[in-house]
Design a protein around this motif. Sequence first.
Motif, short mmCIF file in Angstrom:
data_model
loop_
_atom_site.label_atom_id
_atom_site.label_comp_id
_atom_site.label_asym_id
_atom_site.label_seq_id
_atom_site.Cartn_x
_atom_site.Cartn_y
_atom_site.Cartn_z
N ARG A 60 -8.58 6.11 0.27
CA ARG A 60 -8.15 6.46 -0.25
C ARG A 60 -6.87 5.17 -0.76
NH1 ARG A 60 -6.44 11.51 4.64
NH2 ARG A 60 -8.14 12.88 3.90
N TYR B 31 -1.45 7.36 -0.82
CA TYR B 31 -1.48 8.43 -0.97
C TYR B 31 -1.00 9.96 0.31
CZ TYR B 31 -5.60 11.70 -1.11
OH TYR B 31 -6.45 13.32 -1.02
N TRP C 199 -7.40 16.81 5.23
CA TRP C 199 -8.21 17.24 6.75
C TRP C 199 -8.61 18.71 7.74
CZ3 TRP C 199 -8.36 16.28 12.39
CH2 TRP C 199 -7.79 17.55 13.15
N VAL D 23 -12.03 8.63 3.15
CA VAL D 23 -10.66 8.73 4.09
C VAL D 23 -10.30 7.00 4.22
CG1 VAL D 23 -8.82 8.40 6.00
CG2 VAL D 23 -10.78 10.30 5.59
N ARG D 24 -11.18 5.87 3.88
CA ARG D 24 -11.10 4.74 3.59
C ARG D 24 -10.89 4.37 2.21
NH1 ARG D 24 -16.50 2.86 7.70
NH2 ARG D 24 -15.84 3.24 9.48
N GLU E 42 -0.76 6.36 9.14
CA GLU E 42 -0.57 5.34 8.54
C GLU E 42 -0.16 5.68 7.31
OE1 GLU E 42 -4.66 3.64 7.87
OE2 GLU E 42 -4.10 2.52 9.63
N ARG F 68 -10.72 9.93 13.12
CA ARG F 68 -9.93 8.93 11.51
C ARG F 68 -9.09 9.22 11.03
NH1 ARG F 68 -10.73 3.66 10.62
NH2 ARG F 68 -8.41 4.63 9.29
N HIS F 69 -8.72 10.41 11.10
CA HIS F 69 -7.66 11.05 10.32
C HIS F 69 -6.51 11.22 11.10
CE1 HIS F 69 -8.60 13.54 7.19
NE2 HIS F 69 -9.65 13.45 6.94
N GLY G 192 -2.64 14.80 1.97
CA GLY G 192 -3.78 14.20 3.47
C GLY G 192 -4.11 15.10 4.53
N SER H 50 -5.44 7.79 9.99
CA SER H 50 -4.72 8.07 8.23
C SER H 50 -3.85 8.67 8.56
CB SER H 50 -5.82 8.67 7.32
OG SER H 50 -5.38 8.66 6.63
#
Length: 319
Positions: free
Chosen positions: A134, A138, A147, A131-132, A310, A303-304, A143, A307
Amino acid sequence: MDLKQVNQANKNIEYSIVSASIFCANTWMTLIAPLVIGLFASKLFASQDFTPTEITLYSISITIHIIFAVIIFYAGNRRSTTLAVEESLTETEKYKSEIIPKAKAVYEVSKTQQSVTYLMTLELESLIDEVRSRPVDYPLAQGLKDWEAGLNRILWHLVDHRTQLFGYKGDSLYNFALYMYDETSEELCIKWRSHDNRLNTSNRRWKPGFGHVGLAFIQGEAKICQDIAISSELSDSATIESDKKNYRSFISVPIKDSYNILGGNKPLGVLVFTSNHVSQFSWERDKIFTLTVAKILSMYIERHMISLVEGTKNEREGK
């Protein structure tokens, strides 16, 4: 000849010796001793001198009387050696047949839990790194696919090791599901599920407070039920007849919003384990493990979600 047979033989010998000793002592005390005492008293009150032979016989009689009195005393207060050995053998047999197998099973489950937790943690670290790494642009749709694939990568270890973890057998119908809270509909919806192919599922939604899923969510604590058919906490309206047959026991663990993604006031969702067998799960065995799995999921979801938020923001801004 094994130890039990040897002990039984010793027990028989001990019983024979003790029985014979008590019989002799009782015979002396009830029959012979009164005669000896009577003769002694007659001689004493007749003011006649005792001959050396009589002195010897009376001395021997007193000694015998004391010995038999001691025998009767110890017979009433004795603790048999063979009985102690028999108790030890019984205890050893219990250790061999019950305690040691149970301890071995607990050890095997604990070892599997550690392995599964480790594998899930490795998957979590790998997914977070992905994830970091990407790019900023993206695609959001990709995404969302990632997930779901990530959830499967983490949770599949539970499915793969379900027999060792929870003791599922050939006729056990397992069902593992992750429910996430949807703020729009205010319901708990299934985001991931794995179940026995003999189960017919409807993927129904749950309102907070309804069913074991809704109860775990609204109360914010893990729930376990050994038999849903006799549960005092779940009302009849919360379950249907097929539930009582196919989802007889369960564990429901809320996914805490530890990072305040949604404000931290309520859980992010609920992780559920069910079985068609009663008492499939054990709080003593499964509580720490299931709470650990829920924590791993909490970190992954956090975390997801960040993401995806964002990604949505970048798409709106046309980046």
